[in-house]
Scaffold this motif. Structure first.
Motif, PDB file in Angstrom:
ATOM      1  N   LEU A 229      34.474  40.083  41.047  1.00  0.00           N
ATOM      2  CA  LEU A 229      35.842  40.055  41.969  1.00  0.00           C
ATOM      3  C   LEU A 229      36.607  41.207  41.553  1.00  0.00           C
ATOM      4  N   CYS A 230      36.757  41.402  40.034  1.00  0.00           N
ATOM      5  CA  CYS A 230      37.501  42.591  39.639  1.00  0.00           C
ATOM      6  C   CYS A 230      37.106  43.830  39.858  1.00  0.00           C
ATOM      7  N   ARG A 231      35.842  44.043  39.666  1.00  0.00           N
ATOM      8  CA  ARG A 231      35.423  45.245  39.925  1.00  0.00           C
ATOM      9  C   ARG A 231      35.052  45.748  41.146  1.00  0.00           C
ATOM     10  N   GLU A 232      34.508  45.004  42.244  1.00  0.00           N
ATOM     11  CA  GLU A 232      34.309  45.272  43.463  1.00  0.00           C
ATOM     12  C   GLU A 232      35.385  45.234  44.477  1.00  0.00           C
TER      13      GLU A 232
ATOM     14  N   HIS B 129      38.263  45.483  55.317  1.00  0.00           N
ATOM     15  CA  HIS B 129      37.331  45.144  55.976  1.00  0.00           C
ATOM     16  C   HIS B 129      36.399  46.331  55.946  1.00  0.00           C
ATOM     17  N   ASP B 130      37.126  47.621  55.964  1.00  0.00           N
ATOM     18  CA  ASP B 130      36.045  48.834  56.168  1.00  0.00           C
ATOM     19  C   ASP B 130      35.806  49.292  55.136  1.00  0.00           C
ATOM     20  N   HIS B 131      36.336  49.125  53.950  1.00  0.00           N
ATOM     21  CA  HIS B 131      36.059  49.838  52.616  1.00  0.00           C
ATOM     22  C   HIS B 131      35.374  48.967  51.522  1.00  0.00           C
ATOM     23  N   LEU B 132      35.696  47.510  51.567  1.00  0.00           N
ATOM     24  CA  LEU B 132      35.464  46.602  50.314  1.00  0.00           C
ATOM     25  C   LEU B 132      34.281  45.669  50.646  1.00  0.00           C
ATOM     26  N   PRO B 133      33.569  45.044  49.840  1.00  0.00           N
ATOM     27  CA  PRO B 133      32.423  44.193  50.049  1.00  0.00           C
ATOM     28  C   PRO B 133      32.902  42.900  49.673  1.00  0.00           C
ATOM     29  N   TYR B 134      34.023  42.341  50.394  1.00  0.00           N
ATOM     30  CA  TYR B 134      34.654  41.143  50.362  1.00  0.00           C
ATOM     31  C   TYR B 134      33.593  40.168  50.953  1.00  0.00           C
ATOM     32  N   ASN B 135      33.784  38.613  50.680  1.00  0.00           N
ATOM     33  CA  ASN B 135      33.253  37.675  51.416  1.00  0.00           C
ATOM     34  C   ASN B 135      34.156  37.067  52.645  1.00  0.00           C
ATOM     35  N   SER B 136      35.409  36.892  52.149  1.00  0.00           N
ATOM     36  CA  SER B 136      36.374  36.380  53.093  1.00  0.00           C
ATOM     37  C   SER B 136      37.765  36.559  52.670  1.00  0.00           C
ATOM     38  N   LEU B 137      38.813  36.649  53.758  1.00  0.00           N
ATOM     39  CA  LEU B 137      40.202  36.917  53.425  1.00  0.00           C
ATOM     40  C   LEU B 137      40.938  35.969  54.321  1.00  0.00           C
TER      41      LEU B 137
ATOM     42  N   ASN C 252      38.301  36.847  48.379  1.00  0.00           N
ATOM     43  CA  ASN C 252      37.114  36.157  47.967  1.00  0.00           C
ATOM     44  C   ASN C 252      35.958  37.220  47.732  1.00  0.00           C
ATOM     45  N   TRP C 253      35.577  37.159  46.500  1.00  0.00           N
ATOM     46  CA  TRP C 253      33.750  37.909  46.333  1.00  0.00           C
ATOM     47  C   TRP C 253      33.236  36.855  46.095  1.00  0.00           C
ATOM     48  N   ARG C 254      31.909  37.019  46.604  1.00  0.00           N
ATOM     49  CA  ARG C 254      30.864  36.036  46.840  1.00  0.00           C
ATOM     50  C   ARG C 254      29.255  36.741  47.002  1.00  0.00           C
ATOM     51  N   GLU C 255      28.518  36.359  46.434  1.00  0.00           N
ATOM     52  CA  GLU C 255      27.222  36.899  46.602  1.00  0.00           C
ATOM     53  C   GLU C 255      26.875  36.612  48.157  1.00  0.00           C
ATOM     54  N   GLN C 256      25.792  37.484  48.631  1.00  0.00           N
ATOM     55  CA  GLN C 256      25.558  37.510  50.136  1.00  0.00           C
ATOM     56  C   GLN C 256      27.044  37.370  50.869  1.00  0.00           C
ATOM     57  N   PRO C 257      27.702  38.328  50.930  1.00  0.00           N
ATOM     58  CA  PRO C 257      29.275  38.132  51.518  1.00  0.00           C
ATOM     59  C   PRO C 257      28.967  38.176  53.128  1.00  0.00           C
ATOM     60  N   GLU C 258      29.876  37.275  53.533  1.00  0.00           N
ATOM     61  CA  GLU C 258      29.878  37.144  55.200  1.00  0.00           C
ATOM     62  C   GLU C 258      31.042  38.011  55.823  1.00  0.00           C
TER      63      GLU C 258
ATOM     64  N   GLU D 233      46.654  53.376  60.216  1.00  0.00           N
ATOM     65  CA  GLU D 233      46.995  54.725  59.961  1.00  0.00           C
ATOM     66  C   GLU D 233      48.007  54.879  59.023  1.00  0.00           C
ATOM     67  N   GLY D 234      48.208  56.075  58.105  1.00  0.00           N
ATOM     68  CA  GLY D 234      48.824  56.260  57.081  1.00  0.00           C
ATOM     69  C   GLY D 234      48.757  55.634  55.855  1.00  0.00           C
ATOM     70  N   PHE D 235      47.414  54.830  55.697  1.00  0.00           N
ATOM     71  CA  PHE D 235      47.183  54.130  54.428  1.00  0.00           C
ATOM     72  C   PHE D 235      46.392  54.919  53.683  1.00  0.00           C
ATOM     73  N   PRO D 236      46.662  54.976  52.124  1.00  0.00           N
ATOM     74  CA  PRO D 236      45.763  55.543  51.405  1.00  0.00           C
ATOM     75  C   PRO D 236      44.313  55.611  51.826  1.00  0.00           C
ATOM     76  N   LEU D 237      43.765  56.739  51.407  1.00  0.00           N
ATOM     77  CA  LEU D 237      42.392  57.062  51.686  1.00  0.00           C
ATOM     78  C   LEU D 237      41.530  56.200  50.667  1.00  0.00           C
ATOM     79  N   PHE D 238      40.543  55.682  51.050  1.00  0.00           N
ATOM     80  CA  PHE D 238      39.537  55.000  50.068  1.00  0.00           C
ATOM     81  C   PHE D 238      38.839  56.171  49.244  1.00  0.00           C
ATOM     82  N   ARG D 239      38.921  55.928  47.951  1.00  0.00           N
ATOM     83  CA  ARG D 239      38.001  57.095  46.961  1.00  0.00           C
ATOM     84  C   ARG D 239      37.223  55.973  46.171  1.00  0.00           C
ATOM     85  N   ASP D 240      35.875  56.202  45.987  1.00  0.00           N
ATOM     86  CA  ASP D 240      35.122  55.575  45.179  1.00  0.00           C
ATOM     87  C   ASP D 240      35.310  56.252  43.861  1.00  0.00           C
TER      88      ASP D 240
END
Length: 206
Positions: free
Chosen positions: A55-58, A142-150, A162-168, A198-205
């Protein structure tokens, strides 16, 4: 690691570092536990640590890296704390429904590991408080992170992340407009939604 049976053992659990900026102790505070005196201690600490680390790392570290401080409103709940909250109508679902959500140390009905934290992103709330503005953060995640549900809430645009294996990748909300924003099979689920935030911070890996 065994379930802590002493204060010193609970301190040791709290010192476990889940990621660069988060420790297990950050996720053990509970108003239900504090007010009603019900210990909020994992039955299976190693499972909770594994789920919380993902959850923390992802999810949480990338949010923090992009937006700055991420406030944790509610995270891990022991089965005892969650069952009490459900019985007393304190905004807790059933234990079965919270496995791999707020109850990190139990897998869900199909065996997936998972963990939820309810968080507030002050950068977003301070700038976007109009009705429906929670959707800006929803689409960014939704566009940037491997979440399961919000699941979003009206106050401060708090979100059960929520982080989960095999995210939906499903997004729902109690904030207006209520209901399901997207889920697999909906036309808006794929593609880029950048014009929505628009105007949100850019995602940086990192």
């Amino acid at each position: 690691m065994r379930k802590p049976g002493s204060m010193s053992a609970l301190e040791e659990l709290g010192r476990v570092r889940l990621s660069e900026n988060f420790y297990m102790r950050d996720f053990l505070y509970s108003e239900i536990s504090n007010f009603y005196g019900i210990p909020n201690i994992p039955h299976h600490p190693n499972v909770a640590i594994e789920a919380g680390t993902n959850l923390c790392r992802e999810l949480l570290e990338p949010l923090r890296y992009a937006f700055g401080h991420v406030a944790i409103r509610s995270a891990y709940r022991s089965p005892e704390v969650n069952a009490f909250g459900n019985e007393k109508g304190l905004n807790c679902g059933s234990n079965e429904n919270n496995h791999a959500h707020h109850i990190w140390d139990y897998r869900d009905a199909v065996g997936r590991l998972g963990a939820t934290a309810c968080v507030v992103v002050p950068w977003v709330w301070d700038r976007h408080q109009n009705e429906g503005d929670w959707r800006k953060l929803a689409w960014w995640i939704h566009d940037h992170l491997p979440y399961n549900s919000l699941y979003f809430f009206p106050k401060l645009w708090a979100v059960n992340l929520n982080w989960r294996e095999q995210p939906e990748q499903r997004i729902d909300s109690y904030a207006e407009p209520k209901g399901t924003l997207t889920k697999p099979g909906m036309a808006n689920h794929s593609g880029d939604h950048g014009e929505s935030y628009e105007g949100f911070p850019l995602f940086r890996d990192r």
